[in-house]
Each structure stands twice: as structure tokens, then as C-alpha cells.
Design a protein around this motif. Structure first.
Motif, PDB file in Angstrom:
ATOM      1  N   GLY A 299      -3.652  -5.500  -8.546  1.00  0.00           N
ATOM      2  CA  GLY A 299      -3.369  -4.931  -9.868  1.00  0.00           C
ATOM      3  C   GLY A 299      -3.164  -3.433  -9.767  1.00  0.00           C
ATOM      4  N   ILE A 300      -3.355  -2.761 -10.917  1.00  0.00           N
ATOM      5  CA  ILE A 300      -3.162  -1.311 -10.990  1.00  0.00           C
ATOM      6  C   ILE A 300      -4.539  -0.696 -11.211  1.00  0.00           C
ATOM      7  N   ASP A 301      -4.873   0.379 -10.504  1.00  0.00           N
ATOM      8  CA  ASP A 301      -6.192   0.989 -10.710  1.00  0.00           C
ATOM      9  C   ASP A 301      -6.175   1.947 -11.911  1.00  0.00           C
ATOM     10  N   THR A 302      -7.300   2.576 -12.188  1.00  0.00           N
ATOM     11  CA  THR A 302      -7.402   3.379 -13.414  1.00  0.00           C
ATOM     12  C   THR A 302      -6.558   4.658 -13.371  1.00  0.00           C
ATOM     13  N   HIS A 303      -5.962   4.957 -12.220  1.00  0.00           N
ATOM     14  CA  HIS A 303      -5.053   6.120 -12.148  1.00  0.00           C
ATOM     15  C   HIS A 303      -3.586   5.702 -12.206  1.00  0.00           C
ATOM     16  N   GLY A 304      -3.359   4.386 -12.181  1.00  0.00           N
ATOM     17  CA  GLY A 304      -1.968   3.910 -12.182  1.00  0.00           C
ATOM     18  C   GLY A 304      -1.462   3.611 -10.780  1.00  0.00           C
ATOM     19  N   ASN A 305      -2.351   3.667  -9.771  1.00  0.00           N
ATOM     20  CA  ASN A 305      -1.937   3.326  -8.403  1.00  0.00           C
ATOM     21  C   ASN A 305      -1.911   1.811  -8.228  1.00  0.00           C
ATOM     22  N   LEU A 306      -1.097   1.362  -7.270  1.00  0.00           N
ATOM     23  CA  LEU A 306      -1.038  -0.072  -6.973  1.00  0.00           C
ATOM     24  C   LEU A 306      -2.101  -0.424  -5.940  1.00  0.00           C
ATOM     25  N   LYS A 307      -2.896  -1.480  -6.276  1.00  0.00           N
ATOM     26  CA  LYS A 307      -3.952  -1.913  -5.339  1.00  0.00           C
ATOM     27  C   LYS A 307      -3.485  -3.156  -4.600  1.00  0.00           C
ATOM     28  N   VAL A 308      -3.531  -3.081  -3.276  1.00  0.00           N
ATOM     29  CA  VAL A 308      -3.091  -4.213  -2.460  1.00  0.00           C
ATOM     30  C   VAL A 308      -4.188  -4.580  -1.469  1.00  0.00           C
ATOM     31  N   GLN A 309      -4.525  -5.857  -1.452  1.00  0.00           N
ATOM     32  CA  GLN A 309      -5.516  -6.353  -0.477  1.00  0.00           C
ATOM     33  C   GLN A 309      -4.773  -6.699   0.816  1.00  0.00           C
ATOM     34  N   LEU A 310      -5.073  -5.951   1.884  1.00  0.00           N
ATOM     35  CA  LEU A 310      -4.346  -6.177   3.138  1.00  0.00           C
ATOM     36  C   LEU A 310      -4.976  -7.308   3.951  1.00  0.00           C
ATOM     37  N   ASN A 311      -6.313  -7.333   3.953  1.00  0.00           N
ATOM     38  CA  ASN A 311      -7.044  -8.432   4.607  1.00  0.00           C
ATOM     39  C   ASN A 311      -8.431  -8.479   3.978  1.00  0.00           C
ATOM     40  N   LYS A 312      -9.307  -9.335   4.522  1.00  0.00           N
ATOM     41  CA  LYS A 312     -10.639  -9.515   3.940  1.00  0.00           C
ATOM     42  C   LYS A 312     -11.390  -8.211   3.745  1.00  0.00           C
ATOM     43  N   HIS A 313     -11.151  -7.255   4.640  1.00  0.00           N
ATOM     44  CA  HIS A 313     -11.968  -6.055   4.646  1.00  0.00           C
ATOM     45  C   HIS A 313     -11.247  -4.811   4.129  1.00  0.00           C
ATOM     46  N   LYS A 314      -9.942  -4.911   3.981  1.00  0.00           N
ATOM     47  CA  LYS A 314      -9.226  -3.671   3.683  1.00  0.00           C
ATOM     48  C   LYS A 314      -8.355  -3.767   2.421  1.00  0.00           C
ATOM     49  N   THR A 315      -8.607  -2.829   1.503  1.00  0.00           N
ATOM     50  CA  THR A 315      -7.779  -2.723   0.289  1.00  0.00           C
ATOM     51  C   THR A 315      -7.130  -1.345   0.280  1.00  0.00           C
ATOM     52  N   LEU A 316      -5.885  -1.319  -0.177  1.00  0.00           N
ATOM     53  CA  LEU A 316      -5.123  -0.066  -0.158  1.00  0.00           C
ATOM     54  C   LEU A 316      -4.741   0.292  -1.598  1.00  0.00           C
ATOM     55  N   SER A 317      -4.784   1.583  -1.924  1.00  0.00           N
ATOM     56  CA  SER A 317      -4.281   2.032  -3.231  1.00  0.00           C
ATOM     57  C   SER A 317      -3.171   3.038  -2.975  1.00  0.00           C
ATOM     58  N   VAL A 318      -1.978   2.769  -3.481  1.00  0.00           N
ATOM     59  CA  VAL A 318      -0.883   3.718  -3.221  1.00  0.00           C
ATOM     60  C   VAL A 318      -0.316   4.270  -4.530  1.00  0.00           C
ATOM     61  N   CYS A 319       0.074   5.560  -4.476  1.00  0.00           N
ATOM     62  CA  CYS A 319       0.636   6.162  -5.690  1.00  0.00           C
ATOM     63  C   CYS A 319       2.160   6.121  -5.667  1.00  0.00           C
ATOM     64  N   ALA A 320       2.742   5.876  -4.491  1.00  0.00           N
ATOM     65  CA  ALA A 320       4.204   5.782  -4.410  1.00  0.00           C
ATOM     66  C   ALA A 320       4.574   4.789  -3.327  1.00  0.00           C
ATOM     67  N   GLY A 321       5.626   4.060  -3.542  1.00  0.00           N
ATOM     68  CA  GLY A 321       6.054   3.099  -2.524  1.00  0.00           C
ATOM     69  C   GLY A 321       7.018   2.092  -3.114  1.00  0.00           C
ATOM     70  N   GLU A 322       7.464   1.184  -2.275  1.00  0.00           N
ATOM     71  CA  GLU A 322       8.439   0.180  -2.685  1.00  0.00           C
ATOM     72  C   GLU A 322       7.847  -1.207  -2.419  1.00  0.00           C
ATOM     73  N   VAL A 323       7.804  -2.040  -3.437  1.00  0.00           N
ATOM     74  CA  VAL A 323       7.189  -3.357  -3.265  1.00  0.00           C
ATOM     75  C   VAL A 323       8.238  -4.445  -3.405  1.00  0.00           C
ATOM     76  N   SER A 324       8.184  -5.443  -2.534  1.00  0.00           N
ATOM     77  CA  SER A 324       9.051  -6.615  -2.753  1.00  0.00           C
ATOM     78  C   SER A 324       8.202  -7.877  -2.616  1.00  0.00           C
ATOM     79  N   LEU A 325       8.569  -8.875  -3.394  1.00  0.00           N
ATOM     80  CA  LEU A 325       7.814 -10.121  -3.356  1.00  0.00           C
ATOM     81  C   LEU A 325       8.090 -10.826  -2.040  1.00  0.00           C
ATOM     82  N   GLU A 326       7.017 -11.365  -1.450  1.00  0.00           N
ATOM     83  CA  GLU A 326       7.214 -12.162  -0.232  1.00  0.00           C
ATOM     84  C   GLU A 326       7.556 -13.562  -0.671  1.00  0.00           C
ATOM     85  N   ILE A 327       8.744 -14.015  -0.293  1.00  0.00           N
ATOM     86  CA  ILE A 327       9.115 -15.365  -0.788  1.00  0.00           C
ATOM     87  C   ILE A 327       9.074 -16.377   0.358  1.00  0.00           C
TER      88      ILE A 327
END
Ligand code: BTN
Length: 327
Positions: A299-327
Motif C-alpha cells: 500500500g501507500i505509507d503515511t507520507h505517500g511512499n509506495l510500500k513493497v514487501q520484497l521477501n519475508k524479512h524486507k520491506t521497501l518504501s520508495v518515494c519515486a519509481g516505476e511500477v509494473s504489474l507482474e503478469i
């Protein structure tokens, strides 16, 4: 790009009346056969033109060209009073560039500019924004704000939300979504994008240029010149939409959203975003800085960054980037 003769033809027909081939020919200084060829060019661009014996040609579906008068007609009285300058161009390099070159003309802020076509329309991350003549909306707004830079991410979401709210009122068929950072998608195809550019401080306020590109009446043949993953309101609804009215609606919606952001912060926008988020729970590929990663969107964090779970232990929050759906 539309040539001058084609633009003149559309200008003649934009009153919605019939015009005879010979009248048009006189104005364009060409034969009736020449007029017929230009009509065919216009049809190839997606304009529907009816040809009737002895009456001539008529532009169908109420297509109209842009005009300040027509836009003003749909602005609310409050917004109309607030806008210092509203300009409409037939052709321009880029509406964002135009305002970037005029940021110090303070007496004209808030300033709004729109054009029938852009020769050098710009998208995010240095991409081109396809801007064919008289089909879509290319709109830029210059405001001056006493924001602090940490609120910028909120600004990006707020403009996405404002654009979404305008489209929501058109009662489109389901599956319209907000895609971080501020794109609008319909069924996995891009309908609108936003390019926000900020410039240094002046009297403790920041100059902000909000550029909105909304695909309105562009036919599928034109969309395919960009990508298979692009759509327009016309392709979704099979109805030609009034761009003057939509531009006014975008302006009417954006100003109050900015006011709300200043007064209430990002929270109301986050709540709205959550309800219409295209990415939440989806597996995506993310390009940020120079990295490529894959993960699940939280989802989006309280600052508007995108939160992405990379694996069980690591979550990333980015303020800029390009996202595409994995199909
Ligand atoms: C994106 O999704 O990449 C952002 C697209 C923004 C396009 C608009 S059209 C009006 C304004 N002028 C430009 O040159 N770009 C923005």
C-alpha cells in the motif's frame, strides 16, 4: 501532427453546422477533391465527419475545439475569480515548459494553460507524452504554495485523486483505478498521467507546475502509436467527450484538493487512495534509482511512499519509481 489545412478544416466545422465542399474549398484555397482528401485525413485521426449531398460536411458527436470562453463557462464562480490567467493554444511545445518559462510572472498566478497539441509533450522519467491534435487534454497549472518540501509526495497523490474524482463523475464502467504515484488506469490501460515540477522558493513559497495529460477522444488507432496499454475515454465509453467541460472540471476539482491538502494534510487523500488503489496486494516489478526489484505491494505509507514487501524479512518504501504489474 495535424497539418495546417486539417486544423483549418476542423476550425470551420467546429460550429457543428453543415459546410459545403465548395465553401470549404474557397476558404482552404483548394478544389472539392482536395477538401475530400482532408476530410479523409481528419477521419483517420478519429474525427467523425458526415458528408451529405448538396449540404456538405458536418462534424459529428459535438466535437468542439478548445476555447477560453467555453472553459470559463464551466468553471465555478469561486474558481473563476481565483484564476489570474487562462490561456488556450492551438499548438505549443509543452504546456509544462510554457509555464516553467513564466514562473516569475507573479501577477498571473494561479495560471492555467492548455493546448490542442504539444510538439514536445513530456511524461515522467524523461518519456514523451503523445499529444495528437484536438483529441485529448494537455493541461498545466502554475500555483505558488507555502508548502514545505515534505508535503510534495502528498501533492502528487492529491492531484491523482482530483483527476480521479473528475472521471468518477462520468460514471465510467467499473475497473478505473489510481496507480501510484498518480496515474489513472482503466482495466490495466493508462488513461491519464500527471507530471509535477517544482521550482525554488520565492517569498517562502514554492512554484509548482501541475501537468495533466488525459486521453479523451483519441481513437484506438492513435493509442496504438503509443502502446497497447493506453486507452481513452472515447475507447471506454464510445462517446465523444467535451474537452472544454472536462478541463474546467479538472480545474474546479484541483484547487479545492490543494486547499484541503494544505489544511488537512495527506490523510483524506490516503483514505480515498486506499479505496481505488490498483496495486495493493499485487505482485509488481519496481524500478527505482538504478535498481530493479520484485515484490508485493502493501500500500501507500503515511507520507505517500509506495510500500513493497520484497521477501519475508524486507520491506521497501520508495518515494519515486516505476511500477509494473507482474503478469
Ligand atoms: C506521465 O504519466 O508520464 C505524465 C504525463 C504528463 C503529461 C502532461 S500533458 C500536459 C503537461 N505538459 C507536458 O509536457 N506534460 C504534461
Amino acid at each position: 501532427m495535424a497539418n495546417d489545412t486539417l486544423k483549418q478544416l476542423l476550425q470551420i466545422l467546429s460550429d457543428g453546422e453543415f459546410h459545403s465542399g465548395s465553401d470549404i474549398g474557397d476558404k482552404l484555397q483548394m478544389t472539392r477533391a482536395g477538401v475530400w482528401k482532408v476530410v479523409k485525413q481528419a477521419e483517420a485521426l478519429g474525427f467523425h465527419i458526415k458528408g451529405v449531398n448538396r449540404l456538405g460536411y458536418q462534424l459529428q458527436d459535438g466535437v468542439s475545439l478548445l476555447s477560453t470562453k467555453a472553459i470559463q463557462k464551466y468553471l465555478t464562480p469561486t474558481i473563476k475569480k481565483q484564476i489570474a490567467c487562462l490561456e488556450v493554444f492551438d499548438s505549443i511545445d509543452s504546456t509544462n515548459n510554457y509555464l516553467l518559462q513564466r514562473i516569475y510572472e507573479h501577477s498571473k498566478i494561479p495560471r492555467v494553460v492548455t493546448a490542442e497539441q504539444q510538439a514536445n509533450g513530456r511524461g515522467r522519467r524523461g518519456r514523451k507524452w503523445h499529444s495528437p491534435y484536438a483529441q485529448n487534454i494537455y493541461l498545466s497549472m502554475l500555483w505558488s504554495f507555502d508548502f514545505n518540501p515534505s508535503q510534495l509526495q502528498g501533492l502528487s497523490l492529491a492531484i491523482g485523486v482530483a483527476t480521479f474524482k473528475v472521471l468518477e463523475k462520468l460514471s465510467l464502467p467499473p475497473h478505473i483505478y489510481l496507480k501510484w504515484p498518480n496515474d489513472i488506469y482503466w482495466k490495466n490501460k493508462k488513461l491519464a498521467g500527471v507530471l509535477i515540477e517544482t521550482l525554488g522558493e520565492f517569498n517562502n513559497s514554492m512554484q509548482i507546475i501541475i501537468g495533466i495529460g488525459l486521453n479523451v477522444n483519441m481513437p484506438a488507432t492513435e493509442s496504438l502509436k503509443i502502446s497497447k496499454k493506453t486507452t481513452s475515454l472515447y475507447q471506454i465509453t464510445k462517446i465523444i467527450h467535451d474537452r472544454n467541460q472536462l478541463i474546467a472540471a479538472l480545474i474546479n476539482e484541483t484547487l479545492p484538493c490543494l486547499k484541503q491538502l494544505r489544511e488537512q494534510g495527506i490523510k483524506p487523500f490516503l483514505n480515498f487512495w486506499k479505496k481505488h488503489d490498483m496495486l495493493i496486494g499485487k505482485n509488481v516489478k519496481l524500478r527505482y534509482a538504478t535498481k530493479n526489484v520484485a515484490g508485493k505491494v502493501l500500500g501507500i505509507d503515511t507520507h505517500g511512499n509506495l510500500k513493497v514487501q520484497l521477501n519475508k524479512h524486507k520491506t521497501l518504501s520508495v518515494c519515486a519509481g516505476e511500477v509494473s504489474l507482474e503478469i
